[in-house]
Motif scaffolding. Sequence first.
Motif, PDB file in Angstrom:
ATOM      1  N   MET A  98       0.821  -1.197   0.000  1.00  0.00           N
ATOM      2  CA  MET A  98       0.000   0.000   0.000  1.00  0.00           C
ATOM      3  C   MET A  98       0.867   1.263   0.000  1.00  0.00           C
ATOM      4  O   MET A  98       1.952   1.279   0.563  1.00  0.00           O
ATOM      5  CB  MET A  98      -0.905   0.027   1.230  1.00  0.00           C
ATOM      6  CG  MET A  98      -1.917  -1.124   1.321  1.00  0.00           C
ATOM      7  SD  MET A  98      -3.227  -1.069   0.082  1.00  0.00           S
ATOM      8  CE  MET A  98      -2.578  -2.227  -1.168  1.00  0.00           C
ATOM      9  N   THR A  99       0.370   2.298  -0.639  1.00  0.00           N
ATOM     10  CA  THR A  99       1.015   3.606  -0.543  1.00  0.00           C
ATOM     11  C   THR A  99       0.762   4.156   0.859  1.00  0.00           C
ATOM     12  O   THR A  99      -0.135   3.671   1.568  1.00  0.00           O
ATOM     13  CB  THR A  99       0.447   4.573  -1.582  1.00  0.00           C
ATOM     14  OG1 THR A  99      -0.933   4.835  -1.267  1.00  0.00           O
ATOM     15  CG2 THR A  99       0.550   4.003  -2.981  1.00  0.00           C
ATOM     16  N   LEU A 116      -5.786   5.225   4.957  1.00  0.00           N
ATOM     17  CA  LEU A 116      -7.222   5.138   4.698  1.00  0.00           C
ATOM     18  C   LEU A 116      -7.773   3.730   4.892  1.00  0.00           C
ATOM     19  O   LEU A 116      -8.851   3.547   5.455  1.00  0.00           O
ATOM     20  CB  LEU A 116      -7.527   5.608   3.271  1.00  0.00           C
ATOM     21  CG  LEU A 116      -7.423   7.107   3.019  1.00  0.00           C
ATOM     22  CD1 LEU A 116      -7.566   7.399   1.532  1.00  0.00           C
ATOM     23  CD2 LEU A 116      -8.479   7.871   3.814  1.00  0.00           C
ATOM     24  N   LEU A 117      -7.014   2.707   4.433  1.00  0.00           N
ATOM     25  CA  LEU A 117      -7.511   1.330   4.454  1.00  0.00           C
ATOM     26  C   LEU A 117      -7.002   0.539   5.651  1.00  0.00           C
ATOM     27  O   LEU A 117      -7.563  -0.506   5.966  1.00  0.00           O
ATOM     28  CB  LEU A 117      -7.117   0.609   3.161  1.00  0.00           C
ATOM     29  CG  LEU A 117      -7.528   1.296   1.852  1.00  0.00           C
ATOM     30  CD1 LEU A 117      -7.085   0.465   0.664  1.00  0.00           C
ATOM     31  CD2 LEU A 117      -9.038   1.531   1.813  1.00  0.00           C
ATOM     32  N   GLY A 118      -5.940   1.011   6.298  1.00  0.00           N
ATOM     33  CA  GLY A 118      -5.420   0.320   7.473  1.00  0.00           C
ATOM     34  C   GLY A 118      -4.463  -0.810   7.173  1.00  0.00           C
ATOM     35  O   GLY A 118      -3.867  -1.370   8.101  1.00  0.00           O
ATOM     36  N   ALA A 119      -4.294  -1.163   5.905  1.00  0.00           N
ATOM     37  CA  ALA A 119      -3.464  -2.307   5.534  1.00  0.00           C
ATOM     38  C   ALA A 119      -2.080  -1.871   5.094  1.00  0.00           C
ATOM     39  O   ALA A 119      -1.914  -0.814   4.471  1.00  0.00           O
ATOM     40  CB  ALA A 119      -4.131  -3.106   4.422  1.00  0.00           C
ATOM     41  N   VAL A 179      -3.318  -7.193   5.180  1.00  0.00           N
ATOM     42  CA  VAL A 179      -2.415  -7.468   6.305  1.00  0.00           C
ATOM     43  C   VAL A 179      -2.056  -6.182   7.048  1.00  0.00           C
ATOM     44  O   VAL A 179      -1.683  -5.181   6.440  1.00  0.00           O
ATOM     45  CB  VAL A 179      -1.122  -8.143   5.819  1.00  0.00           C
ATOM     46  CG1 VAL A 179      -0.219  -8.484   7.013  1.00  0.00           C
ATOM     47  CG2 VAL A 179      -1.438  -9.398   5.015  1.00  0.00           C
ATOM     48  N   GLN A 180      -2.180  -6.243   8.367  1.00  0.00           N
ATOM     49  CA  GLN A 180      -1.723  -5.171   9.242  1.00  0.00           C
ATOM     50  C   GLN A 180      -0.825  -5.792  10.305  1.00  0.00           C
ATOM     51  O   GLN A 180      -1.137  -6.866  10.827  1.00  0.00           O
ATOM     52  CB  GLN A 180      -2.903  -4.455   9.906  1.00  0.00           C
ATOM     53  CG  GLN A 180      -2.500  -3.281  10.775  1.00  0.00           C
ATOM     54  CD  GLN A 180      -3.705  -2.569  11.390  1.00  0.00           C
ATOM     55  OE1 GLN A 180      -3.715  -2.280  12.583  1.00  0.00           O
ATOM     56  NE2 GLN A 180      -4.734  -2.315  10.607  1.00  0.00           N
ATOM     57  N   VAL A 181       0.279  -5.116  10.622  1.00  0.00           N
ATOM     58  CA  VAL A 181       1.270  -5.666  11.552  1.00  0.00           C
ATOM     59  C   VAL A 181       1.206  -4.952  12.890  1.00  0.00           C
ATOM     60  O   VAL A 181       1.141  -3.718  12.947  1.00  0.00           O
ATOM     61  CB  VAL A 181       2.693  -5.553  10.966  1.00  0.00           C
ATOM     62  CG1 VAL A 181       3.724  -6.080  11.973  1.00  0.00           C
ATOM     63  CG2 VAL A 181       2.795  -6.318   9.652  1.00  0.00           C
ATOM     64  N   PHE A 182       1.205  -5.744  13.957  1.00  0.00           N
ATOM     65  CA  PHE A 182       1.301  -5.224  15.317  1.00  0.00           C
ATOM     66  C   PHE A 182       2.686  -5.546  15.870  1.00  0.00           C
ATOM     67  O   PHE A 182       3.253  -6.600  15.579  1.00  0.00           O
ATOM     68  CB  PHE A 182       0.253  -5.861  16.236  1.00  0.00           C
ATOM     69  CG  PHE A 182      -1.152  -5.409  15.972  1.00  0.00           C
ATOM     70  CD1 PHE A 182      -1.448  -4.076  15.764  1.00  0.00           C
ATOM     71  CD2 PHE A 182      -2.192  -6.331  15.955  1.00  0.00           C
ATOM     72  CE1 PHE A 182      -2.744  -3.653  15.540  1.00  0.00           C
ATOM     73  CE2 PHE A 182      -3.496  -5.922  15.734  1.00  0.00           C
ATOM     74  CZ  PHE A 182      -3.773  -4.583  15.523  1.00  0.00           C
ATOM     75  N   GLN A 240      -6.810   2.204  13.274  1.00  0.00           N
ATOM     76  CA  GLN A 240      -6.286   1.648  12.026  1.00  0.00           C
ATOM     77  C   GLN A 240      -6.820   0.233  11.809  1.00  0.00           C
ATOM     78  O   GLN A 240      -7.113  -0.161  10.671  1.00  0.00           O
ATOM     79  CB  GLN A 240      -4.753   1.637  12.047  1.00  0.00           C
ATOM     80  CG  GLN A 240      -4.120   1.268  10.716  1.00  0.00           C
ATOM     81  CD  GLN A 240      -2.611   1.396  10.730  1.00  0.00           C
ATOM     82  OE1 GLN A 240      -2.033   1.795  11.734  1.00  0.00           O
ATOM     83  NE2 GLN A 240      -1.968   1.066   9.634  1.00  0.00           N
ATOM     84  N   ALA A 241      -6.949  -0.533  12.879  1.00  0.00           N
ATOM     85  CA  ALA A 241      -7.499  -1.890  12.769  1.00  0.00           C
ATOM     86  C   ALA A 241      -8.947  -1.853  12.301  1.00  0.00           C
ATOM     87  O   ALA A 241      -9.367  -2.652  11.461  1.00  0.00           O
ATOM     88  CB  ALA A 241      -7.387  -2.608  14.111  1.00  0.00           C
TER      89      ALA A 241
END
Length: 248
Positions: A91-92, A98-101, A121-124, A158-159
Amino acid sequence: MNQTDLQYEAKTSFFRTLWFKPNKTTSPDLIPLFCDCIQAASSRTKEYLLFSDPESKFHPSSSALSEIFLMTYIQRSSQLNLTNIFNCTAMTPEQKILLGASWVWAVLDQPSKNPKIQIAVQVFHLPERTEGNVEELSLDIYREIMRMAGMEVVLRTQAERMVEFCASVGRDCYALFMFFGRKNDEGNIYGLLSNNLHAAVGKCVQIDQVFIDHFFKGAKCFATPSGMLQAVVGKEGDDPLTMLVKFT
């Protein structure tokens, strides 16, 4: 009912017994190739998760760890020509806000190359690895982007933004929250995959790292990356799917 009760109710209602059949339209090479790329990316990232500088001068930041994983994955998938059947799109900065990913994996339909299954995918990261005020800065930028687009600002974590993005696409779009280290297990990578977390939105529960981490409490069994992808490509219909995954 308090927030703890709501979290427990959400957790128990999301998990279902998984029964799936292989999808004949999916390339038989997809799953082992994907697992090869995940193993390469996870192993490289784990080296940095476990690294301890004797002089305490070098501490990989959370953003660096995410980039190490993604760059290693992309390099390996290119070497294996996996991109023809399973795409990875980073993602940019604007899309990430905007999308959280951070990136989106997609199983491609043949021969159109259109995505038929997507995994956002989102990283914690552990709190001590996370840069200060990242979420607050993201919200400020998010407000500015929405203002410039002439759209209403709806404050979400963000999630939550990623969950809502996946829900807007449909049941074939999954949210995958990856934990680069967890409390008392800083060297391993875990994940929560679900296409049903939007059910918790609007129930007085904030979807954030604390909420997602609640799913892991007491968990002893985890799916492998191959089991995760097999469940995704083999699932039929619009049934919800939620599972815990261990990547290392």
